[in-house]
Design an enzyme around this catalytic site. Sequence first.
Site, PDB file in Angstrom:
ATOM      1  N   GLY A 179      -2.867   1.670  -4.749  1.00 17.41           N
ATOM      2  CA  GLY A 179      -2.969   3.094  -5.080  1.00 17.41           C
ATOM      3  C   GLY A 179      -3.903   3.522  -3.539  1.00 17.41           C
ATOM      4  O   GLY A 179      -4.293   2.423  -3.230  1.00 17.41           O
ATOM      5  N   LYS A 203       1.340  -0.992  -0.100  1.00 23.34           N
ATOM      6  CA  LYS A 203       0.443   0.029   0.237  1.00 23.34           C
ATOM      7  C   LYS A 203       0.672   1.321   0.331  1.00 23.34           C
ATOM      8  O   LYS A 203       1.633   1.339   0.961  1.00 23.34           O
ATOM      9  CB  LYS A 203      -0.989  -0.046   1.226  1.00 23.34           C
ATOM     10  CG  LYS A 203      -1.696   1.084   1.454  1.00 23.34           C
ATOM     11  CD  LYS A 203      -2.917   0.739   0.073  1.00 23.34           C
ATOM     12  CE  LYS A 203      -3.965   2.379   0.736  1.00 23.34           C
ATOM     13  NZ  LYS A 203      -4.598   1.747  -0.372  1.00 23.34           N
TER      14      LYS A 203
END
Length: 214
Positions: free
Chosen positions: A106, A37
């Site tokens: 994203g 992440k």
Amino acid sequence: MHRYFVTGTDTEVGKTRVTAALAAALRIDGQSPTIVKVVQTGLGPGEPGDAAHAARLAGVRHLELARFRKPADPWSAALAEPAPCVYASDLAHAIDAVKGSVVVEGAGGLAVPLNANENFASVAALAKLRTILTVGLRLGCINHALLTLVLCEQHRIPVAGAVLVHRWQDAGEAYAADVARALQGKVQILGILPFDPDEQSAVEQGAQVFVPLL
């Protein structure tokens, strides 16, 4: 070795499920992928984030590169703390350091700002990641998908394909067909993730979507 960046037409369109499904497909293929992440917003220290959630669903390891408490774009969230902004070169370097296959998630879409001058597209380009476009099937997604593809072209980001997601409810075969027709010739449609309240089931079904990429 496969290295992908999962982006979306908007926030809450199913990126985490798509990330988990792609990682699960890689694991089933005999690889040991890491879910990364890039920036987690909207959570405090110690709270499980998207990477941990996707990794649990996929049965793989995970890594989170930055976190801010405010549920906003990373630039606004950093300013709210206040904390230093994140920069694409640092994030790309951290991704490059991860061994083996990676599935990078994203936040929101590629144009979401990291700081005054950079966005998530900057990270995908610098890290040389192939992009998976998550298209949440709701009104407006065609415009968002086409704009995202234009941004990929501008940043010279290769697009591996798009996944259509019945994220909130079944949007119907007719609407999914409309979206697929609008994207035809512009991006490969890898498949459709059906609406399923059971996330584990959705991820297991979704893993089959990515078989052509392996």
